[in-house]
Design a protein around this motif. Sequence first.
Motif, short mmCIF file in Angstrom:
data_model
loop_
_atom_site.label_atom_id
_atom_site.label_comp_id
_atom_site.label_asym_id
_atom_site.label_seq_id
_atom_site.Cartn_x
_atom_site.Cartn_y
_atom_site.Cartn_z
N ARG A 13 29.88 -44.56 -44.43
CA ARG A 13 29.00 -43.41 -44.66
C ARG A 13 27.96 -43.73 -45.73
O ARG A 13 26.80 -43.34 -45.64
CB ARG A 13 29.84 -42.19 -45.05
CG ARG A 13 30.61 -41.58 -43.88
CD ARG A 13 31.14 -40.20 -44.26
NE ARG A 13 32.12 -40.27 -45.33
CZ ARG A 13 33.43 -40.41 -45.11
NH1 ARG A 13 33.88 -40.52 -43.89
NH2 ARG A 13 34.27 -40.44 -46.13
N ARG A 14 28.38 -44.45 -46.77
CA ARG A 14 27.43 -44.80 -47.82
C ARG A 14 26.32 -45.69 -47.29
O ARG A 14 25.19 -45.64 -47.75
CB ARG A 14 28.16 -45.50 -48.98
CG ARG A 14 28.99 -44.56 -49.85
CD ARG A 14 29.32 -45.24 -51.17
NE ARG A 14 30.03 -46.48 -50.98
CZ ARG A 14 31.35 -46.57 -50.91
NH1 ARG A 14 32.10 -45.48 -50.96
NH2 ARG A 14 31.94 -47.75 -50.77
N HIS A 16 24.79 -45.44 -44.61
CA HIS A 16 23.78 -44.61 -43.96
C HIS A 16 23.11 -43.66 -44.96
O HIS A 16 22.24 -42.89 -44.57
CB HIS A 16 24.41 -43.81 -42.81
CG HIS A 16 24.87 -44.68 -41.69
ND1 HIS A 16 23.99 -45.24 -40.78
CD2 HIS A 16 26.10 -45.11 -41.33
CE1 HIS A 16 24.68 -45.97 -39.91
NE2 HIS A 16 25.95 -45.91 -40.22
N ASP A 17 23.49 -43.74 -46.22
CA ASP A 17 22.93 -42.88 -47.24
C ASP A 17 21.58 -43.44 -47.69
O ASP A 17 21.50 -44.60 -48.12
CB ASP A 17 23.90 -42.81 -48.43
CG ASP A 17 23.34 -41.99 -49.58
OD1 ASP A 17 22.53 -41.08 -49.31
OD2 ASP A 17 23.70 -42.29 -50.73
N GLU A 19 19.87 -43.04 -50.36
CA GLU A 19 19.87 -43.47 -51.75
C GLU A 19 20.48 -44.86 -51.89
O GLU A 19 20.00 -45.69 -52.67
CB GLU A 19 20.65 -42.47 -52.61
CG GLU A 19 20.70 -42.80 -54.09
CD GLU A 19 19.32 -42.77 -54.74
OE1 GLU A 19 19.18 -43.32 -55.86
OE2 GLU A 19 18.37 -42.20 -54.15
N THR A 20 21.54 -45.13 -51.11
CA THR A 20 22.16 -46.46 -51.15
C THR A 20 21.20 -47.52 -50.66
O THR A 20 21.05 -48.58 -51.27
CB THR A 20 23.44 -46.47 -50.29
OG1 THR A 20 24.37 -45.53 -50.81
CG2 THR A 20 24.07 -47.85 -50.27
#
Length: 437
Positions: A13-14, A16-17, A19-20
């Motif tokens: 999930r991160r 696809h973030d 901000e990441t």
Amino acid sequence: MTTDAPHASSTTRRDHDPETRRKRLERMARLARAYRGWSAGELGIALGRENTRIAPPSGVPKLDLVARLAEALDWDIGEVAARLWGARGDDAGGTERRGASFAELDERAQVEHRAGAYDEMERTACAMRARARSARERAIAANRLAGACDGLGQYQRVLEAVRGGLSERGIGADVRTMLMINLANASYTLWNLHETRAIAEGVLDRFAGEPPRSRLERVAQAFARALRGHARRRALETCDGEREFAACAAAAAGDLAEAARLFGELHDEFGDGQYAGLAHTARGGLLEARVAAGEREPFDALDEILSELDGFVDLDGVPSPHAIESAGWWSVFGANIAARAGEHGAAGMRERAGLEQALAVCSGKTAEVGEHLGNWSMRERAFSMEWRRRSDARGEGAGIEWTLDTEDLRALIGTMGRLPFFRPRGWAILDAAVLAT
């Protein structure tokens, strides 16, 4: 077989973030600046961006930024993209796999491999990698991941996985040998024939003084013989002069005859259908090599191959995928024999017509088997053979008549993506063929 759906972990999930991704992009920009010794202004100019806004707020960079960043880092553009979006396999296979022991996961991976469930096997191999607690376990996980990627047609990832496993120390001769065999097989698939032969010979040198004892060692020896023999057979296309051609054909025949014998013995003893398929494939390659060496007449060999293919008219009725794959490779060998005989000039129009018909039958069966099994290496052979068949004497591709439907186009694009050496031929096909609407 029971399968489970992939579970999206927090890591996935991160990835696809936005901000990441933005932070990853900014970090790589800083690395590029340090690598080049640039000022902030020079970095902005190189990336075509204002120095205060390298990364877009969305975290999704445009293609030109990815390309410029790759150039600044001296990286491949795919490596930059993979880093931005996160490497595959970050999800360790879901809750069920995360709760299993390494040994349980390894057993599961082998079951998935035999069933051809390569997507599932990839997730299991990633879970094994996360569970591994020793160099040997990391190498075994790398070997399982290589097997999954091979089944998915992701041959560059096979090389990466195998090389990662081989870089580990203290993994044991058995695991190292199988990793070497998989490295040779991936090199063969990518048509790196010199590397294939060198790696296979390295494995065979191990058994020169002391014959193999375990089942794994016997399989490794048989695979090494087969891979060296098939690499020599493929190298016939690039031999310089008749003497080199004859020597290469004779050496290929010797290796493939021995591979057929070794795999045949393994099948007789253990009853594994994969061994039977590999023995059959070696015998088919042996036919091509013997024709090239002048030991068999082309038309006699083609009669034998076409007669064998009569047993594979209905692929859905053949229970063994190993037998089906072998039939596909026999089709390739038959097409090679027909094409080579045509180049050397057949006596009379009737014989030439027979060669053209055999080439068409073998080319068509190769394509059918490739689609049936989802085998990308065989799809490449089918496209290349069909291109060769359709090209006329006025020059490669001149006057070609070929219509590609949606499925043909999908297979062609997928083959170009997986096998870099095929891309020039793939573009030539796209430029010459008509795309069906």
